[in-house]
Design an enzyme around this catalytic site. Structure first.
Site, PDB file in Angstrom:
ATOM      1  N   HIS A 251     -61.354   8.239 -34.674  1.00 42.92           N
ATOM      2  CA  HIS A 251     -62.652   8.797 -35.060  1.00 42.92           C
ATOM      3  C   HIS A 251     -63.577   8.720 -33.838  1.00 42.92           C
ATOM      4  O   HIS A 251     -63.137   8.291 -32.753  1.00 42.92           O
ATOM      5  CB  HIS A 251     -63.227   8.047 -36.265  1.00 42.92           C
ATOM      6  CG  HIS A 251     -63.216   6.545 -36.088  1.00 42.92           C
ATOM      7  ND1 HIS A 251     -64.043   5.889 -35.211  1.00 42.92           N
ATOM      8  CD2 HIS A 251     -62.427   5.590 -36.638  1.00 42.92           C
ATOM      9  CE1 HIS A 251     -63.806   4.595 -35.268  1.00 42.92           C
ATOM     10  NE2 HIS A 251     -62.816   4.387 -36.114  1.00 42.92           N
TER      11      HIS A 251
ATOM     12  N   GLY B 143     -65.727   6.693 -32.958  1.00 35.68           N
ATOM     13  CA  GLY B 143     -65.799   5.362 -32.338  1.00 35.68           C
ATOM     14  C   GLY B 143     -64.726   5.218 -31.265  1.00 35.68           C
ATOM     15  O   GLY B 143     -65.004   4.775 -30.143  1.00 35.68           O
ATOM     16  N   HIS B 144     -63.497   5.610 -31.609  1.00 32.71           N
ATOM     17  CA  HIS B 144     -62.417   5.543 -30.614  1.00 32.71           C
ATOM     18  C   HIS B 144     -62.718   6.477 -29.446  1.00 32.71           C
ATOM     19  O   HIS B 144     -62.454   6.158 -28.288  1.00 32.71           O
ATOM     20  CB  HIS B 144     -61.076   5.981 -31.226  1.00 32.71           C
ATOM     21  CG  HIS B 144     -60.566   5.079 -32.298  1.00 32.71           C
ATOM     22  ND1 HIS B 144     -60.517   5.456 -33.614  1.00 32.71           N
ATOM     23  CD2 HIS B 144     -60.079   3.818 -32.250  1.00 32.71           C
ATOM     24  CE1 HIS B 144     -60.011   4.469 -34.338  1.00 32.71           C
ATOM     25  NE2 HIS B 144     -59.739   3.464 -33.540  1.00 32.71           N
TER      26      HIS B 144
ATOM     27  N   GLN C  39     -50.227  -7.926 -37.523  1.00 29.30           N
ATOM     28  CA  GLN C  39     -51.617  -8.323 -37.746  1.00 29.30           C
ATOM     29  C   GLN C  39     -52.110  -8.025 -39.162  1.00 29.30           C
ATOM     30  O   GLN C  39     -53.285  -8.222 -39.468  1.00 29.30           O
ATOM     31  CB  GLN C  39     -52.543  -7.689 -36.703  1.00 29.30           C
ATOM     32  CG  GLN C  39     -52.729  -6.188 -36.825  1.00 29.30           C
ATOM     33  CD  GLN C  39     -53.501  -5.617 -35.645  1.00 29.30           C
ATOM     34  OE1 GLN C  39     -52.971  -5.473 -34.551  1.00 29.30           O
ATOM     35  NE2 GLN C  39     -54.770  -5.318 -35.848  1.00 29.30           N
TER      36      GLN C  39
ATOM     37  N   GLY D  91     -63.894  -2.092 -28.846  1.00 27.81           N
ATOM     38  CA  GLY D  91     -65.177  -1.849 -29.494  1.00 27.81           C
ATOM     39  C   GLY D  91     -65.864  -3.142 -29.923  1.00 27.81           C
ATOM     40  O   GLY D  91     -65.204  -4.111 -30.295  1.00 27.81           O
TER      41      GLY D  91
ATOM     42  N   LYS E 129     -67.417  -3.451 -32.585  1.00 30.35           N
ATOM     43  CA  LYS E 129     -67.339  -3.577 -34.044  1.00 30.35           C
ATOM     44  C   LYS E 129     -66.452  -4.753 -34.446  1.00 30.35           C
ATOM     45  O   LYS E 129     -66.775  -5.500 -35.356  1.00 30.35           O
ATOM     46  CB  LYS E 129     -66.833  -2.287 -34.671  1.00 30.35           C
ATOM     47  CG  LYS E 129     -66.788  -2.418 -36.154  1.00 30.35           C
ATOM     48  CD  LYS E 129     -66.582  -1.110 -36.835  1.00 30.35           C
ATOM     49  CE  LYS E 129     -65.944  -1.370 -38.161  1.00 30.35           C
ATOM     50  NZ  LYS E 129     -64.504  -1.649 -38.023  1.00 30.35           N
ATOM     51  N   ASP E 130     -65.350  -4.919 -33.722  1.00 23.36           N
ATOM     52  CA  ASP E 130     -64.469  -6.055 -34.005  1.00 23.36           C
ATOM     53  C   ASP E 130     -64.878  -7.200 -33.088  1.00 23.36           C
ATOM     54  O   ASP E 130     -64.201  -7.511 -32.105  1.00 23.36           O
ATOM     55  CB  ASP E 130     -63.003  -5.653 -33.788  1.00 23.36           C
ATOM     56  CG  ASP E 130     -62.585  -4.591 -34.779  1.00 23.36           C
ATOM     57  OD1 ASP E 130     -62.479  -4.910 -35.963  1.00 23.36           O
ATOM     58  OD2 ASP E 130     -62.399  -3.430 -34.378  1.00 23.36           O
TER      59      ASP E 130
ATOM     60  N   SER F 134     -61.641   3.506 -39.233  1.00 13.46           N
ATOM     61  CA  SER F 134     -60.544   4.288 -39.824  1.00 13.46           C
ATOM     62  C   SER F 134     -60.486   4.065 -41.332  1.00 13.46           C
ATOM     63  O   SER F 134     -59.981   4.900 -42.069  1.00 13.46           O
ATOM     64  CB  SER F 134     -59.214   3.868 -39.209  1.00 13.46           C
ATOM     65  OG  SER F 134     -59.306   3.947 -37.824  1.00 13.46           O
TER      66      SER F 134
END
Ligand code: PAF
Length: 282
Positions: free
Chosen positions: A34, A36-37, A61, A149, A151-152, A188
């Site tokens: 998306h 973000g990537h 994971q 990112g 975000k993580d 995602s």
């Protein structure tokens, strides 16, 4: 864009690029790409001569087999987006290529408890899986720069820790969170949100921003409690809102005694678990 290349072919190609004096930027993903990537690919494009992206849905994971199964796989669309953004190499390995029989690819590092905070409590073994796969991918790609990112937040902090501990010759570049118009962090997983839930999902970012605005009048504990109340609306179940020291990832008791402060959250939005964060002070 060169795609579906084998490990040895990719390694040869990257050695050639390095020998020509080219810098290599690497964006690891699990696909279902998306905006973000794409912001990571753009940043890699700006900072490096050659851009490599990997798409690998890493089984080690995922704590829930069902989550791994449900993970969206959209390779055709992903490839179109990568080509559009000028990616040079797409590495889309099989599970056997990443985890070959008989090869020891375990990573011996001490995560200093970083993996036990926040997500660690809800996703046992998750970060060990992330460390293992990112280490393996870095070993294959050998990039100059790795793009991840914000975000993580916990993920990139742990990866930075791994890079530092193992003295890996790569710079980690952390890119800001990309958001939808209502503030929902791009992910995602968002495409799995029920439409009614999606309409209300801006509440996550709104509640974190509320903390930033009101933090001078509150303790971290009060701020977290209030944000949890705000997010507890029909269909939404916050798992945690934790205000942490951005380096140690440990919860803090007062805003004043820390220079780097971040609020992180995980919330069930219907059947989908979302995470988000906001830097409150740096
Ligand atoms: O953030 C992700 O998409 C994954 O955790 C990563 C870094 C690609 C490792 O599988």
């Amino acid at each position: 864009m060169k795609r579906k290349i084998k490990v040895s072919t990719l390694q040869k190609a990257i050695t050639k690029e390095h020998n020509k004096g080219k810098s290599v930027g690497f964006v690891p993903t699990m696909g279902a790409l998306h905006e973000g990537h794409m912001s990571l690919i753009k940043m890699a494009r700006e900072q490096c001569d050659v851009v490599v992206c990997s798409i690998f849905v890493n089984p080690t994971q995922f704590n829930e087999k069902s989550d791994l199964k449900k993970y969206p796989r959209t390779l055709k669309q992903d490839m179109a987006m990568l080509i559009e953004e000028g990616t040079d190499y797409l590495f889309h390995p099989s599970v056997d290529e990443i985890y070959p029989d008989g090869e020891d690819i375990s990573v011996e590092i001490d995560l200093n408890g970083l993996d036990r905070q926040m997500e660690g409590a809800f996703r046992p073994g998750h970060f060990e899986g992330v460390v293992q796969v990112v280490h393996r991918l870095l070993d294959i790609v050998k990039p100059d720069k790795l793009f991840m990112g914000q975000k993580d937040f916990q993920q990139f902090t742990i990866i930075q820790n791994m890079i530092d501990q193992l003295k890996m010759p790569v710079d980690l570049v952390v890119c800001p969170i990309m958001r939808e118009e209502d503030g929902l962090a791009m992910s995602s997983r968002n495409r799995r949100l029920d439409p009614d839930i999606r309409k209300k999902a801006g509440i996550l970012n709104k509640s974190l921003k509320w903390i930033k605005k009101n933090m001078d009048e509150l303790t971290p504990a009060q701020a977290s409690k209030e944000a949890i109340n705000k997010m507890t609306i029909p269909g939404f179940k916050p798992e945690y809102v934790t205000i942490i020291n951005g380096k140690t990832l440990k919860p803090i008791r007062s805003f004043e005694s820390h220079d780097y402060v971040v609020v992180c959250t995980a919330v069930w939005a219907g059947e989908v678990r979302l995470i988000d964060n906001l830097i409150l002070k740096k």
